[in-house]
Design an enzyme around this catalytic site. Structure first.
Site: not given
Ligand code: DMJ
Length: 628
Positions: A251, A255, A384, A518
């Site tokens: 995270e 971010r 993912d 997404e």
């Molecule tokens: C975001 O923080 C990013 O896309 C992350 O890869 C996965 N989830 C959230 C959004 O759904």
């Protein structure tokens, strides 16, 4: 994109904090490891005015026409660190060249001003700022290679009035989200619009201002100048990296590292570089494991700086340790220190040599033994963004990273052979796999794969190109169906294709929508790739649904049940709503010259990072050997 569960996210090791959702950890009896869950003003205006003036200068110069007279522009540029045109100094004699399009070396470099230039002795010649101080080769190289022209409000301005109006609407939404965050939760990580306060969570280990760092680039590209300036000042004065809590490596990376890197590359402001370099250093202890596969949790600072969560071998999650590559390669670029690239190349090498069941990558790996912990495979939560970063690593390397390319296409082939399904109603979806048994569900998170497969299509073998583009379009269509089939026109967290369900969510605990990006992310990519107007229409439908159901008087909120006729809110304006959802919508309604895909890759939090031109890194001497 990993645990992408409910609000605030929770991680496999429990550090992503949801607010209302369920997180179930199953230990499967067939040797599977962890499976999971259910889931002030006039001055600022003046500055930005100068910014716009500056764009005219740039345009003129780029067209080879005479530049405007200089006067105040240089000073204003210096204040805010916007881009300027700089005639290159002749490297041989250090004399300034003329200010026309061609320098004596045949180039005009476009550079950002920065605090680091404070010592530069600037000369203004017909509106062109020239530095008389020779720069270090690394610095000049970095700037010439990666810093881009500024993105001012007119970039990507669509010529058709409808798209322009829609784009303006997205900008208004961003301002509304930002203003409410500012009013009720300034400095906190996220806004809680119903209770009108901030959400701190513990995912970031004590770091604050996640919404600010996540928003920097969105504000900037939308031309929200005052708001960008406030955000920048907060980072400069209040972003304290010296915090000692347990942070999610993933995270913080996507971010904070992603947000700061992107802000630096877009604006050239040294403060972002300083902060991101400091933060990058603080993340390195996470890699102190016998295999070099990082733990999911890191203590960022303090006496006991260390990684945590598993000296005894707690699982590391594929999507977490596989979603560092883009940012870490850029950290090496910025610092000229190969250590970051080495760390992620080691992960890559390890994964490459491991046996993979049917060519698939399980979601959990033991960082001590280096072996898979279970055979649960998903391109939604836990898996993912690992796949996303393979293809994007290839693209970001200016298509030189052949190993990433091979790994991506091999993984995609395994996914197609084992996971891609057609529903009785003809919808294409990507199921999950638990030790060989298919679970016919797809999560909202997995909807990013439409865009991913789309951008990968043109780089695979020519015979598979159309097939992959069709697959991308089909998955995006299915994700749209998951929205279209609800009364709110927003999609559920998980939708199923079993027991009569077709892209719907029979289970009550899978019906929430938490402002995730997404689906609109895939619309944006598919629009760029095909220019089929349906993607803009679908994006507009989503926007209208957001406005109808998620907009409150005090900000935006996720909702508990997309099938409900009475809307209940989850009281969280996720930072990724500002970083991703609104940015992708804005790009969807913009022309393609705003962050062109050939020049930029978006990290998994939608922070744009520049492609590293192949001659840049090589000359700087630490381009990794992509071939091992
Ligand atoms: C975001 O923080 C990013 O896309 C992350 O890869 C996965 N989830 C959230 C959004 O759904």
């Amino acid at each position: 994109m990993i645990f992408k569960t409910l609000a605030g996210k929770t991680s496999f090791v429990g550090h992503r904090l949801p607010q209302t959702f369920l997180f179930l950890l199953f230990l499967g009896s067939l040797g599977f490891g962890a499976l999971f869950f259910l889931p002030e003003t006039s001055r600022l205006k003046r500055i930005f005015q100068h910014n716009s003036d500056n764009s005219a200068v740039i345009t003129d110069s780029m067209n080879g026409q005479s530049a405007q007279p200089s006067s105040p522009i240089g000073a204003a540029q210096f204040d805010i660190g916007v881009l300027r045109i700089q005639s290159q100094l002749s490297s041989s004699n250090g004399k300034q060249t003329n200010n026309n399009k061609e320098s004596s070396q045949g180039t005009v470099s476009m550079e950002h001003t920065s605090e680091g230039d404070a010592a530069d002795n600037k000369v203004h010649t017909r509106g062109v700022v020239v530095s008389s101080r020779a720069r270090s080769p690394v610095r000049v190289k970095l700037r010439n290679c990666m810093l881009k022209p500024p993105y001012l409000a007119n970039y990507g301005k669509p010529s058709d009035p409808e798209s322009l109006q829609r784009r303006e609407k997205v900008k208004e939404m961003m301002k509304f989200a930002w203003d409410n965050y500012k009013r009720y939760a300034w400095g906190e990580n996220e806004l809680r619009p119903l209770s009108r306060n901030g959400n701190d969570g513990r995912t970031f280990g004590g770091l604050r201002g996640a919404s600010i760092v996540d928003s920097l680039d969105t504000l900037y590209i939308m031309g929200l100048g005052e708001e960008y300036q406030e955000a920048k000042e907060w980072v400069e004065n209040n972003l304290n990296l010296n915090v000692g809590g347990e942070a999610s490596l993933f995270e913080v990376n996507i971010r904070y590292v992603g947000g700061l890197l992107s802000a630096y590359y877009l604006t050239g402001e040294e403060v972002f570089k300083r902060k991101v370099v400091e933060l990058g250093r603080n993340l390195l202890p996470a890699f102190n494991t016998p295999t070099g596969i990082p733990h999911g949790v890191v203590i960022l600072a303090g006496d006991s700086r260390r990684s945590s969560g598993g000296d005894l071998g707690r699982s590391s999650v594929l999507a977490e340790f596989g979603t560092l590559h883009l940012e870490f390669v850029h950290l090496s670029e910025l610092t000229n220190d190969p250590i970051y690239t080495e760390k992620v190349m080691n992960i890559r090498k390890h994964l490459n040599q491991l046996d993979k069941p049917r060519g698939l990558y399980p979601n959990a790996l033991n960082p001590v033994s280096g072996n898979w912990e279970q055979h649960y495979v998903s391109i939604g939560a836990l898996g993912d963004s690992f796949y996303e970063y393979l293809i994007k690593s290839y693209l970001m390397s200016d298509r030189t990273d052949e190993v990433a390319k091979r790994m991506y296409y091999a993984a995609l082939e395994a996914i197609e052979n084992n996971l891609v399904q057609r529903s009785p109603g003809g919808l294409i979806y990507v199921a999950e796999w638990r030790g060989g048994i298919l679970d016919h569900r797809m999560s909202h998170l997995a909807c990013f794969s439409g865009g991913m497969i789309g951008i990968g299509a043109e780089h695979g073998s020519p015979e598979t190109r159309q097939h992959q583009l069709d697959l991308a379009a089909n998955i995006t269509h299915t994700c749209h169906e998951s929205y279209r089939r609800t009364p709110t026109k927003l999609g559920p967290e998980v939708f199923r294709f079993d027991d009569g369900a077709e892209a719907s969510a029979p289970r009550v605990n899978e019906r929430h929508y938490i402002l995730r990006p997404e689906v609109v992310e895939s619309y944006m990519y598919m629009w760029r790739l095909t220019h089929d107007p349906k993607y803009r229409e679908w994006g507009w439908e989503a926007l209208e649904a957001l406005e109808r159901h998620c907009r409150l008087a005090t900000g935006y909120s996720g909702i508990i049940d997309v099938y409900g006729h009475i809307i209940q809110h989850d009281n969280l304006q996720q930072s990724f709503f500002l970083a991703e959802t609104l940015k992708y919508l804005y790009l969807l309604f913009s022309d393609d010259d705003l962050l062109p895909l050939k020049d930029w890759v978006f990290n998994t939090e939608a922070h744009p990072l520049p492609v590293i031109p192949r001659n840049c890194s090589q000359e700087r001497g630490h381009r990794p050997n992509w071939t091992h």
